[in-house]
Design a protein around this motif. Structure first.
Motif, PDB file in Angstrom:
ATOM      1  N   ASP B 140      38.600 185.135  32.311  1.00 17.93           N
ATOM      2  CA  ASP B 140      39.823 184.713  31.605  1.00 17.93           C
ATOM      3  C   ASP B 140      40.896 185.793  31.717  1.00 17.93           C
ATOM      4  O   ASP B 140      42.071 185.497  31.963  1.00 17.93           O
ATOM      5  CB  ASP B 140      39.536 184.490  30.112  1.00 17.93           C
ATOM      6  N   LEU B 141      40.472 187.029  31.511  1.00 22.28           N
ATOM      7  CA  LEU B 141      41.426 188.144  31.551  1.00 22.28           C
ATOM      8  C   LEU B 141      42.066 188.272  32.931  1.00 22.28           C
ATOM      9  O   LEU B 141      43.259 188.540  33.049  1.00 22.28           O
ATOM     10  CB  LEU B 141      40.711 189.447  31.167  1.00 22.28           C
ATOM     11  N   ILE B 143      42.441 185.839  35.194  1.00 20.20           N
ATOM     12  CA  ILE B 143      43.359 184.718  35.451  1.00 20.20           C
ATOM     13  C   ILE B 143      44.722 185.058  34.857  1.00 20.20           C
ATOM     14  O   ILE B 143      45.762 184.958  35.521  1.00 20.20           O
ATOM     15  CB  ILE B 143      42.825 183.400  34.833  1.00 20.20           C
ATOM     16  N   SER B 144      44.711 185.483  33.612  1.00 24.08           N
ATOM     17  CA  SER B 144      45.961 185.855  32.949  1.00 24.08           C
ATOM     18  C   SER B 144      46.624 187.032  33.663  1.00 24.08           C
ATOM     19  O   SER B 144      47.835 187.023  33.908  1.00 24.08           O
ATOM     20  CB  SER B 144      45.660 186.201  31.485  1.00 24.08           C
ATOM     21  N   TYR B 147      48.736 186.332  36.773  1.00 23.75           N
ATOM     22  CA  TYR B 147      50.113 185.914  36.461  1.00 23.75           C
ATOM     23  C   TYR B 147      50.974 187.119  36.082  1.00 23.75           C
ATOM     24  O   TYR B 147      52.125 187.228  36.496  1.00 23.75           O
ATOM     25  CB  TYR B 147      50.118 184.918  35.291  1.00 23.75           C
ATOM     26  N   GLN B 148      50.403 188.001  35.288  1.00 22.09           N
ATOM     27  CA  GLN B 148      51.168 189.174  34.833  1.00 22.09           C
ATOM     28  C   GLN B 148      51.534 190.081  35.997  1.00 22.09           C
ATOM     29  O   GLN B 148      52.635 190.604  36.072  1.00 22.09           O
ATOM     30  CB  GLN B 148      50.346 189.980  33.816  1.00 22.09           C
ATOM     31  N   THR B 151      54.558 189.252  37.900  1.00 22.86           N
ATOM     32  CA  THR B 151      55.854 189.566  37.263  1.00 22.86           C
ATOM     33  C   THR B 151      56.306 191.001  37.543  1.00 22.86           C
ATOM     34  O   THR B 151      57.464 191.332  37.301  1.00 22.86           O
ATOM     35  CB  THR B 151      55.829 189.368  35.720  1.00 22.86           C
ATOM     36  N   ILE B 160      59.622 185.186  41.458  1.00 23.04           N
ATOM     37  CA  ILE B 160      58.426 185.428  40.643  1.00 23.04           C
ATOM     38  C   ILE B 160      57.871 184.088  40.157  1.00 23.04           C
ATOM     39  O   ILE B 160      56.672 183.817  40.262  1.00 23.04           O
ATOM     40  CB  ILE B 160      58.762 186.357  39.447  1.00 23.04           C
ATOM     41  N   ILE B 161      58.770 183.252  39.672  1.00 27.28           N
ATOM     42  CA  ILE B 161      58.336 181.946  39.151  1.00 27.28           C
ATOM     43  C   ILE B 161      57.795 181.064  40.284  1.00 27.28           C
ATOM     44  O   ILE B 161      56.786 180.374  40.114  1.00 27.28           O
ATOM     45  CB  ILE B 161      59.490 181.283  38.361  1.00 27.28           C
ATOM     46  N   GLN B 164      54.355 182.129  40.940  1.00 24.70           N
ATOM     47  CA  GLN B 164      53.457 181.654  39.876  1.00 24.70           C
ATOM     48  C   GLN B 164      53.139 180.173  40.038  1.00 24.70           C
ATOM     49  O   GLN B 164      52.028 179.739  39.726  1.00 24.70           O
ATOM     50  CB  GLN B 164      54.092 181.910  38.510  1.00 24.70           C
ATOM     51  N   HIS B 165      54.103 179.409  40.533  1.00 19.43           N
ATOM     52  CA  HIS B 165      53.823 177.991  40.766  1.00 19.43           C
ATOM     53  C   HIS B 165      52.762 177.829  41.849  1.00 19.43           C
ATOM     54  O   HIS B 165      51.861 176.993  41.734  1.00 19.43           O
ATOM     55  CB  HIS B 165      55.104 177.243  41.150  1.00 19.43           C
ATOM     56  N   LEU B 167      50.448 179.980  42.487  1.00 15.11           N
ATOM     57  CA  LEU B 167      49.196 180.395  41.838  1.00 15.11           C
ATOM     58  C   LEU B 167      48.646 179.270  40.960  1.00 15.11           C
ATOM     59  O   LEU B 167      47.436 178.984  40.981  1.00 15.11           O
ATOM     60  CB  LEU B 167      49.451 181.646  40.988  1.00 15.11           C
ATOM     61  N   GLY B 168      49.537 178.618  40.231  1.00 19.46           N
ATOM     62  CA  GLY B 168      49.114 177.529  39.346  1.00 19.46           C
ATOM     63  C   GLY B 168      48.496 176.379  40.125  1.00 19.46           C
ATOM     64  O   GLY B 168      47.466 175.828  39.723  1.00 19.46           O
ATOM     65  N   THR B 169      49.130 176.031  41.243  1.00 20.24           N
ATOM     66  CA  THR B 169      48.587 174.966  42.090  1.00 20.24           C
ATOM     67  C   THR B 169      47.195 175.351  42.582  1.00 20.24           C
ATOM     68  O   THR B 169      46.263 174.547  42.581  1.00 20.24           O
ATOM     69  CB  THR B 169      49.522 174.723  43.293  1.00 20.24           C
ATOM     70  N   ILE B 171      45.000 177.431  41.220  1.00 16.80           N
ATOM     71  CA  ILE B 171      43.994 177.395  40.154  1.00 16.80           C
ATOM     72  C   ILE B 171      43.642 175.938  39.826  1.00 16.80           C
ATOM     73  O   ILE B 171      42.472 175.601  39.650  1.00 16.80           O
ATOM     74  CB  ILE B 171      44.475 178.169  38.904  1.00 16.80           C
TER      75      ILE B 171
END
Lengths: 356, 356
Positions: B140-141, B143-144, B147-148, B151, B160-161, B164-165, B167-169, B171
Motif C-alpha cells: 500500500d505504501l 502504491i501511494s 504517485y508521490q 510529483t 505530472i498529472i 499519474q494518469h 500510472l492509474g491506468t 494499476i
C-alpha cells in the motif's frame, strides 16, 4: 422545519453520494471492457460503498472549505470524495488484517468473494485465501483511484498536487498506525495507545479531511496550524471515546460489541492506564480474563469493575476531556462565524458522545 | 572497450539505483519519527529493493525518453523510478496472493517479518498472518509513494498529472490482470491467457514505462500509437516466452523452476493451445499429471512430451514470433536513429530469448 444547516448537511451528503456513485459506475464500465469477472470486483466495491458509512470525512472537507470562505463546492467535490475512497480502501485492508468478513452488517469484499467462489473452490482454506486476494486488489485499486479522483477536481494543477501530498502523508501515517496497532498486541506496552490513535485514526479521519478543505479555501498558515491542533486533539478524543464505548457502551444503541476488545486483549489507552494504576494483585486478576477468547460474562464484568475501581476509566475520560478542551480552544481561536462555529462544535459533540 | 550504449546503460542504472536509495533512506527516516517499529518496515523495503531486480521498467522509460529526443534525464528520473516502486508494490502483493516468502532468492517482506516475529508470536498461523499484514501495508505504501515520487519530477504540473494518469491506468489494468490470473485457476478456460498476459504483464512492464518516456519527450500522437503497438506485442511475446521457459527452460541457467507451473496447473497460453489441439485421450493423460502437486519426474516429462507432440509448443512459438514481428514492424515505422533502433531491438531480444 429543517434549519439552513441541516439542508446544507443533506446537500453535502447528496452531492458526495452522487459523486461516489458516478465514480463506481464509471469503473464498473471500464472493468467490463477488460472482462466481466473484473467488473464483478468493481460491482462488489459499489455495493460495499452503498451499504453504509456516514461519509464523515468528505463532509468535513466540505465543511472546512466553506468555513474558510470556499464557495465552489462542485469544483472541489472530487477531493472530498477521495477522502471516502481512501477510507474504504483502509477499511477493506483493515478487514483483511482483522480477518473480518462483515462490514456495516453486510458482506465486505472478502465476504462477498467467499460466497462467489463457494461452488468454484472446494478447499475452504484456498477459497478464503482467494477471497482475501480479491479484497487485497480492491483496496489497491481504491488507493490508486483516490489519487486519480483528485486530479479531476476543477482546481489549478498546483492545488491538485498539494491535495495529493496531503493524501500521501495520510497514507504514510495510517499504514504506520495500522502496523503499530497490530504489533502492539505483542510488543507489550512498547507502543503507546496515543501514538496509535494519532496515526491510525486522527490522521485520516480528521486531520487530512479538514486540512484539505482549509488548503482548498486558501486558509492562512496560522489558521491551518490552529485547525491542525483542533483535528489532532479531536481525533485522539474520538479514538479514546471509542475505546470506552467498546468496553462500557450500550450494545443495543451502538450496534458495537462490548466484549471483543476484552476478548482480544486490545491494548487501548484505557488498558494502558490500568497497567499504570493497578496493583500487582489487580493485574493478576485482570489477566485471568483479559485477552481470553472464552471469557465468561462474569469475567467481562470483573474486567469492567477493575477498570473502574483502579480509576483507569476516569483517567481516560479525563484525557478525553483535556483533548476536547484543546480542540475547543483552537476552535475559539479560529474565530469562525456563528454558523460554522456551531458546526465545528457539533462535530466535537458527535465524535465524542458516550451513549451512541 | 565499453561502447557508448553500454556506458549510457550503466549510467541509467546508476542514476535509478541512486534515486531509489535516496527514496528509501528518506522514508526510513520519516518512519523513525513515527516509531522505530515502523522504520523496520521501511528498512525491510529498502533491503528488498537492494536484493535484486534488473530495473527494466525505469530503464526503458529513460530509453524511450531519449529515443524521442528528451535530454533532461535528472528532471524526469522520479517518473522512471516510480515505475520500479509500482513494480515492487505489485511483487509484494503478488507474493501474498501466491503465498510466497522468497523473492530474488532472499526473504521478501512477509518472509522477513515471519522471522522478525518468530519469538514474539507463538502461533504459526497468527505469525504468518501478521507477516502477511506487514507485507500488505508495505505494498500500500509503495502504491501511494509511486504517485508521490512522480510529483517530485522537475516537469510542469500538467505533465505530472499526465504521468499519474498513465500510472492509474496501469494499476487498474494490472490489478484486473492479477484477479483474472487468480480466477483462471477455477473459471476453466473462460479467461484467455492472452488477455491475462496483456493486463497482468504487458501493461505495466512495457506499455506504461515506454509511454511515460514518450509522453515526457513530447512524442507525436502517431509515434505514441506506434510505440503502444510495439509495447503491447512485446509484452505478450515476453509473457508467452516466460510460459515456455517455465516448462522447457534450463533451470541451471534461468534459476527458475521448470516444474512449478505444471504442479500448480497454471493455465498459460501454452496449456490453452494444448486443450485446443489435443485428442480426448491426450487430455486424459495430461490431466493425470498436470496440476498435481506430487507429480513425478516422469510425469513432468510426459507433460512436456504431450505439449510438444500436440504441436502446442510450436503453436505458442508461432504466436510469439507473430507478436515479435508486429513489434519489429512498429519499430521500423517509428524510424529511430541507429543507436536507439538497436537499443529497442536489443530490448526485443532480451525480452524473448529462450535460453536465459
Amino acid at each position: 422545519m429543517r434549519t439552513h444547516n441541516q439542508i446544507k448537511q443533506a446537500s453535502y451528503r447528496l452531492q458526495i453520494d452522487a459523486s461516489l456513485e458516478a465514480f463506481f459506475v464509471d469503473n464498473v464500465n471500464k472493468a467490463f471492457l477488460v472482462n466481466a469477472h473484473y467488473a464483478n470486483l468493481w460491482k462488489a466495491l459499489q455495493t460495499l460503498n452503498l451499504s453504509g458509512g456516514k461519509r464523515l470525512r468528505p463532509q468535513i472537507t466540505l465543511m472546512a472549505y466553506e468555513a474558510f470562505g470556499g464557495t465552489d463546492i462542485p469544483a472541489i467535490l472530487p477531493v472530498a470524495t477521495a477522502q471516502e475512497l481512501i477510507h474504504l480502501a483502509m477499511l477493506i485492508h483493515d478487514d483483511i488484517i482483522d480477518r473480518d468478513y462483515v462490514r456495516h452488517g453486510v458482506d465486505n469484499i472478502a465476504g462477498t468473494y467467499n460466497k462467489l467462489y463457494a461452488t468454484l473452490v472446494g478447499s475452504v482454506e484456498d477459497r478464503t485465501h482467494y477471497a482475501q486476494s480479491a479484497a487485497l486488489l480492491a483496496g489497491d485499486l481504491l488507493i490508486s483511484a483516490s489519487y486519480q479522483l483528485i486530479t479531476t477536481a476543477s482546481i489549478i494543477p498546483q492545488k491538485i498536487i498539494a491535495m495529493q501530498h496531503l493524501l500521501g502523508t495520510t497514507i504514510f501515517e495510517v499504514a504506520g498506525g495500522e502496523l503499530l496497532d497490530t504489533e502492539s498486541a505483542f510488543y507489550n506496552g512498547e507502543i503507546s495507545a496515543e501514538i496509535i490513535a494519532y496515526y491510525k485514526t486522527a490522521s485520516y479521519t480528521f486531520i487530512s479531511p479538514l486540512m484539505a478543505g482549509a488548503v482548498l479555501a486558501n486558509a492562512s498558515k496560522e489558521d491551518q496550524t490552529l485547525l491542525r491542533v483542533f483535528a489532532e486533539n479531536l481525533g485522539i478524543a474520538y479514538q479514546f471515546t471509542d475505546d470506552i464505548i467498546s468496553v462500557f457502551g450500550d450494545e443495543s444503541k451502538t450496534g458495537k460489541s462490548t466484549t471483543s476488545d476484552i476478548r482480544e486483549g486490545k491494548r487501548t489507552y484505557l488498558v494502558e492506564q490500568f497497567y499504570l494504576l493497578a496493583s500487582n494483585d489487580e493485574i493478576k486478576q485482570f489477566e485471568s480474563y483479559f485477552g481470553k477468547q472464552e471469557v465468561t460474562t462474569e469475567g467481562i464484568e470483573k474486567v469492567r469493575h477493575l477498570l473502574i475501581a483502579t480509576g483507569s476509566k476516569a483517567k481516560t475520560e479525563e484525557s478525553i476531556n483535556t483533548h476536547i478542551e484543546l480542540s475547543r480552544a483552537a476552535l475559539i481561536n479560529l474565530g469562525f462565524n456563528e454558523e460554522y462555529n456551531k458546526k465545528f462544535n457539533d462535530l466535537i459533540i458527535l465524535s465524542t458522545k458516550r451513549d451512541c
